[in-house]
Design a protein around this motif. Sequence first.
Motif, mmCIF file in Angstrom:
data_model
loop_
_atom_site.group_PDB
_atom_site.id
_atom_site.type_symbol
_atom_site.label_atom_id
_atom_site.label_comp_id
_atom_site.label_asym_id
_atom_site.label_seq_id
_atom_site.Cartn_x
_atom_site.Cartn_y
_atom_site.Cartn_z
ATOM 1 N N PHE A 1 0.841 -1.184 0.000
ATOM 2 C CA PHE A 1 0.000 0.000 0.000
ATOM 3 C C PHE A 1 0.880 1.238 0.000
ATOM 4 C CE2 PHE A 1 -2.091 -3.378 2.311
ATOM 5 C CZ PHE A 1 -3.403 -3.352 1.872
ATOM 6 N N GLU A 2 0.371 2.316 -0.589
ATOM 7 C CA GLU A 2 1.036 3.606 -0.450
ATOM 8 C C GLU A 2 0.219 4.399 0.558
ATOM 9 O OE1 GLU A 2 3.138 7.134 -3.063
ATOM 10 O OE2 GLU A 2 1.870 5.670 -4.066
ATOM 11 N N GLY A 3 0.748 4.502 1.751
ATOM 12 C CA GLY A 3 0.020 5.131 2.848
ATOM 13 C C GLY A 3 -0.616 4.071 3.719
ATOM 14 N N SER A 4 -1.853 4.306 4.126
ATOM 15 C CA SER A 4 -2.542 3.391 5.029
ATOM 16 C C SER A 4 -2.952 2.115 4.293
ATOM 17 C CB SER A 4 -3.777 4.063 5.622
ATOM 18 O OG SER A 4 -4.797 4.145 4.647
ATOM 19 N N THR A 5 -3.464 1.165 5.045
ATOM 20 C CA THR A 5 -3.876 -0.117 4.468
ATOM 21 C C THR A 5 -5.322 -0.091 3.983
ATOM 22 O OG1 THR A 5 -4.378 -0.917 6.691
ATOM 23 C CG2 THR A 5 -2.208 -1.457 5.798
ATOM 24 N N LYS A 6 -5.849 1.078 3.707
ATOM 25 C CA LYS A 6 -7.182 1.158 3.107
ATOM 26 C C LYS A 6 -7.115 0.653 1.671
ATOM 27 C CE LYS A 6 -8.815 4.940 5.943
ATOM 28 N NZ LYS A 6 -9.327 6.296 5.973
ATOM 29 N N ILE A 7 -8.186 0.030 1.242
ATOM 30 C CA ILE A 7 -8.205 -0.615 -0.077
ATOM 31 C C ILE A 7 -7.898 0.356 -1.218
ATOM 32 C CG2 ILE A 7 -10.689 -0.412 -0.518
ATOM 33 C CD1 ILE A 7 -8.483 -3.498 -1.223
ATOM 34 N N GLU A 8 -8.280 1.614 -1.083
ATOM 35 C CA GLU A 8 -7.993 2.580 -2.152
ATOM 36 C C GLU A 8 -6.502 2.907 -2.263
ATOM 37 O OE1 GLU A 8 -9.567 5.068 1.365
ATOM 38 O OE2 GLU A 8 -10.161 3.230 0.364
ATOM 39 N N ASN A 9 -5.704 2.521 -1.286
ATOM 40 C CA ASN A 9 -4.256 2.745 -1.318
ATOM 41 C C ASN A 9 -3.476 1.511 -1.763
ATOM 42 O OD1 ASN A 9 -4.644 5.361 -0.333
ATOM 43 N ND2 ASN A 9 -4.518 4.676 1.781
ATOM 44 N N LEU A 10 -4.184 0.457 -2.147
ATOM 45 C CA LEU A 10 -3.545 -0.789 -2.544
ATOM 46 C C LEU A 10 -2.757 -0.613 -3.841
ATOM 47 C CD1 LEU A 10 -3.300 -3.867 -1.917
ATOM 48 C CD2 LEU A 10 -5.253 -4.193 -3.445
ATOM 49 N N LEU A 11 -1.476 -0.975 -3.807
ATOM 50 C CA LEU A 11 -0.625 -0.941 -4.996
ATOM 51 C C LEU A 11 -0.543 -2.309 -5.665
ATOM 52 C CD1 LEU A 11 2.374 1.115 -3.571
ATOM 53 C CD2 LEU A 11 0.593 1.947 -5.123
ATOM 54 N N ASP A 12 -0.455 -3.342 -4.843
ATOM 55 C CA ASP A 12 -0.316 -4.688 -5.386
ATOM 56 C C ASP A 12 -0.741 -5.698 -4.330
ATOM 57 O OD1 ASP A 12 0.251 -6.693 -7.177
ATOM 58 O OD2 ASP A 12 2.427 -6.478 -7.077
ATOM 59 N N LYS A 13 -1.260 -6.816 -4.797
ATOM 60 C CA LYS A 13 -1.667 -7.897 -3.901
ATOM 61 C C LYS A 13 -1.373 -9.212 -4.598
ATOM 62 C CE LYS A 13 -6.136 -9.433 -2.637
ATOM 63 N NZ LYS A 13 -7.440 -9.123 -2.056
ATOM 64 N N ILE A 14 -0.662 -10.091 -3.895
ATOM 65 C CA ILE A 14 -0.337 -11.396 -4.444
ATOM 66 C C ILE A 14 -0.909 -12.446 -3.494
ATOM 67 C CG2 ILE A 14 1.478 -12.972 -5.202
ATOM 68 C CD1 ILE A 14 3.293 -10.496 -5.513
ATOM 69 N N GLU A 15 -2.000 -13.057 -3.929
ATOM 70 C CA GLU A 15 -2.586 -14.157 -3.162
ATOM 71 C C GLU A 15 -1.724 -15.395 -3.372
ATOM 72 O OE1 GLU A 15 -5.080 -13.933 -1.138
ATOM 73 O OE2 GLU A 15 -6.118 -12.106 -1.764
ATOM 74 N N ASN A 16 -1.558 -16.185 -2.347
ATOM 75 C CA ASN A 16 -0.779 -17.421 -2.439
ATOM 76 C C ASN A 16 0.575 -17.185 -3.093
ATOM 77 O OD1 ASN A 16 -3.052 -18.715 -1.364
ATOM 78 N ND2 ASN A 16 -3.873 -19.105 -3.398
ATOM 79 N N ALA A 17 1.280 -16.157 -2.611
ATOM 80 C CA ALA A 17 2.597 -15.834 -3.167
ATOM 81 C C ALA A 17 3.542 -17.026 -3.071
ATOM 82 C CB ALA A 17 3.187 -14.624 -2.448
ATOM 83 N N THR A 18 3.410 -17.776 -2.008
ATOM 84 C CA THR A 18 4.163 -19.002 -1.829
ATOM 85 C C THR A 18 3.495 -19.805 -0.727
ATOM 86 O OG1 THR A 18 6.390 -19.960 -1.605
ATOM 87 C CG2 THR A 18 5.826 -18.140 -0.122
ATOM 88 N N THR A 19 3.951 -21.025 -0.567
ATOM 89 C CA THR A 19 3.436 -21.897 0.485
ATOM 90 C C THR A 19 4.582 -22.239 1.431
ATOM 91 O OG1 THR A 19 1.843 -22.866 -1.053
ATOM 92 C CG2 THR A 19 2.295 -24.094 0.952
ATOM 93 N N LEU A 20 4.283 -22.242 2.715
ATOM 94 C CA LEU A 20 5.260 -22.628 3.725
ATOM 95 C C LEU A 20 4.719 -23.822 4.488
ATOM 96 C CD1 LEU A 20 7.916 -22.013 5.265
ATOM 97 C CD2 LEU A 20 6.517 -20.656 6.838
ATOM 98 N N GLN A 21 5.460 -24.906 4.433
ATOM 99 C CA GLN A 21 5.089 -26.108 5.185
ATOM 100 C C GLN A 21 5.781 -26.035 6.538
ATOM 101 O OE1 GLN A 21 2.971 -28.639 4.130
ATOM 102 N NE2 GLN A 21 3.125 -29.365 6.230
ATOM 103 N N VAL A 22 4.986 -26.027 7.602
ATOM 104 C CA VAL A 22 5.533 -26.043 8.956
ATOM 105 C C VAL A 22 5.464 -27.474 9.465
ATOM 106 C CG1 VAL A 22 5.319 -25.156 11.305
ATOM 107 C CG2 VAL A 22 4.833 -23.652 9.359
ATOM 108 N N LEU A 23 6.613 -27.983 9.883
ATOM 109 C CA LEU A 23 6.717 -29.334 10.408
ATOM 110 C C LEU A 23 6.619 -29.304 11.927
ATOM 111 C CD1 LEU A 23 9.706 -30.487 8.166
ATOM 112 C CD2 LEU A 23 7.254 -30.815 7.746
#
Length: 136
Positions: free
Chosen positions: A89-111
């Motif tokens: 985000f540029e500024g606050s985390t309000k949706i109108e300030n969203l620059l980019d969003k990556i869903e499922n950017a990666t997976t982390l397996q915790v053992l």
Amino acid sequence: NNRMEAVSEVISGESLIIRIGVEKINDIDFKNLTVALNFQDNYENNIASFITDEMGVDFSYLEKQEYFYFKIPAVLFRAESYFIRLMMFEGSTKIENLLDKIENATTLQVLPGDIWNTAKINREGYSAIIMGECFF
């Protein structure tokens, strides 16, 4: 991991460093950049989050560098597979300030791990583990 080797799994209780690459496409005021990193279960519920405006992070150095790191001293999650969502985000985390969003950017397996040093490994299941103690 903490030796800067690429990993897809970590033992519960171990440290972890996550490297995030940034490609600047538009003019961005990096001093006002906020990054949210969410660990999510397979239903997209947030289990834990880092949000850099709360941490006081100044990203102005990204004018000259293309990556940054999140360091987690101990991954205190139950054994399961977690998705990582990344938002900028540029500024606050309000949706109108969203620059980019990556869903499922990666997976982390915790053992499973012995985070309490009791010779018992922690259970499976989607949740963070809160460190504390029981006393009488």
